[in-house]
Write a protein that holds these residues in place. Structure first.
Motif, PDB file in Angstrom:
ATOM      1  N   ARG A 141       7.615  -2.876 -12.377  1.00  0.00           N
ATOM      2  CA  ARG A 141       6.917  -2.201 -11.202  1.00  0.00           C
ATOM      3  C   ARG A 141       5.909  -1.382 -12.260  1.00  0.00           C
ATOM      4  O   ARG A 141       4.823  -1.934 -11.510  1.00  0.00           O
ATOM      5  CB  ARG A 141       6.976  -0.875 -10.739  1.00  0.00           C
ATOM      6  CG  ARG A 141       6.618  -0.149  -9.628  1.00  0.00           C
ATOM      7  CD  ARG A 141       6.988   1.064  -8.950  1.00  0.00           C
ATOM      8  NE  ARG A 141       5.492   2.176  -7.914  1.00  0.00           N
ATOM      9  CZ  ARG A 141       6.067   3.220  -7.712  1.00  0.00           C
ATOM     10  NH1 ARG A 141       6.579   2.183  -6.647  1.00  0.00           N
ATOM     11  NH2 ARG A 141       4.740   2.944  -6.949  1.00  0.00           N
ATOM     12  N   ALA A 259       8.055  -9.234  -6.049  1.00  0.00           N
ATOM     13  CA  ALA A 259       6.787  -8.822  -6.682  1.00  0.00           C
ATOM     14  C   ALA A 259       6.239  -9.913  -7.854  1.00  0.00           C
ATOM     15  O   ALA A 259       6.864  -9.166  -8.902  1.00  0.00           O
ATOM     16  CB  ALA A 259       6.301  -7.652  -6.174  1.00  0.00           C
ATOM     17  N   ARG A 264       0.973  -6.671  -5.507  1.00  0.00           N
ATOM     18  CA  ARG A 264       1.664  -6.674  -4.492  1.00  0.00           C
ATOM     19  C   ARG A 264       0.448  -5.131  -4.298  1.00  0.00           C
ATOM     20  O   ARG A 264       0.079  -5.028  -4.669  1.00  0.00           O
ATOM     21  CB  ARG A 264       2.775  -5.614  -5.535  1.00  0.00           C
ATOM     22  CG  ARG A 264       3.482  -4.288  -4.838  1.00  0.00           C
ATOM     23  CD  ARG A 264       4.846  -3.486  -5.380  1.00  0.00           C
ATOM     24  NE  ARG A 264       5.614  -2.824  -4.459  1.00  0.00           N
ATOM     25  CZ  ARG A 264       5.343  -2.100  -4.450  1.00  0.00           C
ATOM     26  NH1 ARG A 264       4.247  -0.872  -4.627  1.00  0.00           N
ATOM     27  NH2 ARG A 264       6.624  -1.232  -3.465  1.00  0.00           N
ATOM     28  N   GLU A 266       0.429  -2.702  -1.851  1.00  0.00           N
ATOM     29  CA  GLU A 266       1.053  -0.780  -2.035  1.00  0.00           C
ATOM     30  C   GLU A 266       1.168  -1.363  -0.068  1.00  0.00           C
ATOM     31  O   GLU A 266      -0.433  -0.317   0.379  1.00  0.00           O
ATOM     32  CB  GLU A 266       0.655  -0.077  -2.873  1.00  0.00           C
ATOM     33  CG  GLU A 266       1.059  -0.666  -4.297  1.00  0.00           C
ATOM     34  CD  GLU A 266       1.999   0.616  -4.923  1.00  0.00           C
ATOM     35  OE1 GLU A 266       2.217   0.862  -4.580  1.00  0.00           O
ATOM     36  OE2 GLU A 266       2.151   0.028  -5.733  1.00  0.00           O
ATOM     37  N   ASN A 273      10.255  -3.621  -4.742  1.00  0.00           N
ATOM     38  CA  ASN A 273      10.526  -5.346  -4.991  1.00  0.00           C
ATOM     39  C   ASN A 273      10.304  -5.664  -6.571  1.00  0.00           C
ATOM     40  O   ASN A 273       9.820  -6.795  -6.422  1.00  0.00           O
ATOM     41  CB  ASN A 273       9.543  -5.665  -4.150  1.00  0.00           C
ATOM     42  CG  ASN A 273       9.857  -7.345  -3.302  1.00  0.00           C
ATOM     43  OD1 ASN A 273      11.476  -7.623  -3.786  1.00  0.00           O
ATOM     44  ND2 ASN A 273       9.247  -8.471  -2.990  1.00  0.00           N
TER      45      ASN A 273
END
Length: 358
Positions: A141, A259, A264, A266, A273
């Motif tokens: 992430r 992702a 991505r 948000e 993901n």
């Protein structure tokens, strides 16, 4: 400040239970986290509880779900982690890939809709423990890694792990980020108040950052600067680490439907993901039983016997440092710095869980 491994396990379970996580999934998660701390990877075990608390509080992490297989064809499968912690989905993915390899010679499983799953090497080692070759990659992430020549980060640390079973020797286990260092290792340096080695983190001008607290700002808060791709500088071939990172992104997320963090979308409550990739190969599909392991033993023996530059520092094989740490920490306990203890105590207070690390 060492704490017995079982005490750390109980602390993790206590917090996960207070958060309402399914007991079976909590045990799997605690097992992975404690094994990671035992292996000396302090950045991915107990110290992750604060991060998990944050994504839970923001409504991004679901603790009431189980991962499910949503597509399966022979030697392949796709798992939806359903927004839960990545550890249960990771164990499920590697075990399923191993089952398929045992039946067909090879198994490939991908996971999407997941969160952080700890140390990648844990899952590759699951395959080696079953006599299989394992290859594992994961996206992430946190956008923290600079592309070569870049002033702004575009990639996660995108780790890769590879494990292979030997006969007389321990399995070969390679576990590495495709950045020069993992973001959470910088966090550990910050906990200890230690300066960073030059070349781990650069600012927006390409200048090395040595102050761990400032480096944390570049990694987690500021839009510029960040971790270097493996190699550190173009002169030291950081383009290779950059290329490996993109390869990991493709296998882990592009293949599974996970992702790509920089683009991505948000929305409040959306899971990370993150995507994971698991490959298991049965050596017996290519060699008579025992021959692969015997040849790997011979290779490991030669590497261990290499004359070292410094006799006090013998040549190691990937997996050796983690095995030595696991032996020592199983005996002496897991080091938990006072700064981390304070943070865990605060997590316990907010969760209504008993604090067990004093």
């Amino acid at each position: 400040m060492n704490v017995p491994a079982e005490q750390v396990r109980k602390q993790i379970l206590g917090v996960l239970d207070a958060w309402g996580m399914d007991p079976e999934l909590a045990r799997t998660t605690a097992d992975v986290m404690v094994d990671t701390d035992l292996a000396g990877i302090d950045s991915h075990g107990l110290s992750m509880l604060m991060y998990y608390e944050g994504i839970r509080d923001r409504g991004e992490l679901r603790l009431d779900v189980r991962p499910v297989v949503v597509r399966e064809h022979g030697a392949t499968a796709l798992i939806d982690a359903r927004g839960g912690l990545g550890h249960p989905a990771g164990v499920m993915g590697m075990e399923l890939a191993a089952d398929k390899a045992a039946a067909s010679g090879v198994g490939v499983v991908t996971v999407f809709n997941s969160h952080h799953f700890g140390a990648t090497g844990y899952y590759a080692s699951v395959a080696a423990g079953r006599g299989l070759i394992g290859l594992v990659t994961t996206s992430g992430r946190t956008v923290a890694v600079l592309p070569t020549r870049g002033a702004v980060p575009r990639l996660s640390t995108n780790p890769i792990a590879f494990a292979a079973p030997a006969g007389r020797n321990r399995p070969f286990v390679l576990d590495m980020s495709t950045s020069t260092v993992a973001a959470n290792k910088v966090k550990v340096y910050d906990f200890h108040g230690k300066p960073l080695p030059e070349g781990w983190v650069l600012d927006e001008k390409g200048t090395p950052v040595r102050d761990a607290a400032v480096a944390m700002q570049h990694i987690f808060d500021r839009p510029d600067g960040g971790l270097t791709a493996l190699g550190g500088t173009p002169e030291m071939s950081s383009h290779k680490g950059y290329g490996l990172s993109v390869m990991v992104q493709i296998l882990s997320a592009t293949l599974s439907g996970g992702a790509f963090a920089p683009i991505r979308e948000e929305r409040p409550g959306d899971p990370d993901n993150i995507g994971h990739f698991f490959l298991a190969i049965d050596p017996k599909a290519f060699r008579p039983p025992g021959e692969f392991e015997a040849d790997l033993d011979a290779a490991i023996d030669v590497l261990h016997a290499t004359p070292p530059v410094d006799p006090a520092l013998p040549v190691l094989v990937p997996g050796d440092p983690e095995a030595a740490s696991r032996e020592q920490r199983s005996r002496d306990g897991i080091p938990v710095p006072q700064t981390l203890k304070h943070k865990i105590r605060a997590v316990c207070e907010r969760a209504g869980a008993e604090y067990l690390l004093s």
